[in-house]
Design an enzyme around this catalytic site. Structure first.
Site, short mmCIF file in Angstrom:
data_model
loop_
_atom_site.label_atom_id
_atom_site.label_comp_id
_atom_site.label_asym_id
_atom_site.label_seq_id
_atom_site.Cartn_x
_atom_site.Cartn_y
_atom_site.Cartn_z
N CYS A 83 0.83 -1.21 0.00
CA CYS A 83 0.00 0.00 0.00
C CYS A 83 0.87 1.27 0.00
CB CYS A 83 -0.99 -0.05 1.15
SG CYS A 83 -2.44 0.93 0.82
N HIS A 172 -3.11 -5.30 1.84
CA HIS A 172 -2.33 -5.48 3.08
C HIS A 172 -2.27 -6.95 3.50
CE1 HIS A 172 -1.89 -1.28 4.51
NE2 HIS A 172 -2.97 -1.08 3.78
N GLU A 174 -0.30 -8.24 5.49
CA GLU A 174 0.08 -8.32 6.92
C GLU A 174 -1.14 -8.22 7.84
OE1 GLU A 174 0.26 -5.72 5.09
OE2 GLU A 174 -0.09 -3.90 6.24
N1 GLN Z 1 -3.67 6.35 1.46
C1 GLN Z 1 -2.38 6.05 1.97
C2 GLN Z 1 -1.31 6.88 1.27
O1 GLN Z 1 -1.54 7.46 0.29
C3 GLN Z 1 -2.04 4.58 1.83
C4 GLN Z 1 -2.97 3.78 2.69
C5 GLN Z 1 -2.38 2.53 3.25
O2 GLN Z 1 -1.17 2.31 3.28
N2 GLN Z 1 -3.27 1.70 3.73
O3 GLN Z 1 -0.22 6.92 1.68
#
Ligand code: GLN
Length: 195
Positions: A83, A172, A174
């Protein structure tokens, strides 16, 4: 599973790094929290966790980690971004400054706000059975250039991408008890650098 030659680092300046440390512990793999440049020495791989990419990028620069991280990722060290971590590994317009180690363009928060977070059963190329994907304010991968390639697609968009030793997930792993994606990454770390 073959042992990686050194510990796997987890960037521990912001975000859900402790869950990655726990996943590695459950796999019986040595890990190290990375907070300063010296922590990057002799790693077999590095995980960039989810969190807030703007904050992570800012802190990485403040702690003198940004450039060393970029050089390591470009030098073939296995790196796994989830992410926000994948946002940092890739490219994109606007904030935050990214490592640009993979030719993968990500659009932040492109599925919507926090309430548009969702889960989906994902078919991922390295895995025989579906993987429960948790997407939290996830980025969309809007462009891939070779040698990057999608290992999983959801809703017509790549959600897991491999580029040499780099692995980028917009979900994710994890946050689930399923260790299979981490296990794939540990295998890459055990194989060592590409260059
Ligand atoms: N929206 C977050 C960002 O832009 C990422 C979200 C996440 O890691 N769950 O950094």
């Amino acid at each position: 599973m073959n042992e990686p030659a050194g510990p796997i680092g987890v960037l521990a300046i912001q975000g859900s790094y402790h869950l990655h440390l726990r996943a590695l512990e459950r796999l019986g793999v040595k890990s190290r929290e990375v907070r300063k440049p010296g922590d990057l020495e002799s790693l077999a791989g590095l995980i960039l966790p989810g969190g807030e990419s703007t904050v992570m990028s800012l802190l990485a620069r403040e702690y003198g980690l940004f450039e060393p991280l970029r050089l390591l990722a470009l030098s073939g060290l296995p790196c796994f971004g989830t992410c926000a971590g994948s946002i940092l590994l890739g490219r994109g317009q606007g904030q935050p400054p990214r490592l640009e180690a993979a030719p993968v363009e990500l659009l932040r928060n492109a599925y919507g706000s926090q309430i548009d977070s969702f889960t989906a059963e994902l078919t991922l190329e390295p895995l025989e059975r579906p993987f429960h994907g948790v997407f939290i304010r996830a980025p969309r991968i809007v462009k891939l250039d070779p040698p990057a390639r999608a290992l999983g697609i959801h809703g017509g968009l790549p959600v897991l991408v491999e580029c040499g030793n780099l692995l980028l997930a917009t979900f994710h792993p994890e946050l689930t008890d399923d260790l299979r994606v981490h296990e794939c990454f540990v295998k890459t770390c055990a194989q060592g650098r590409t260059s």
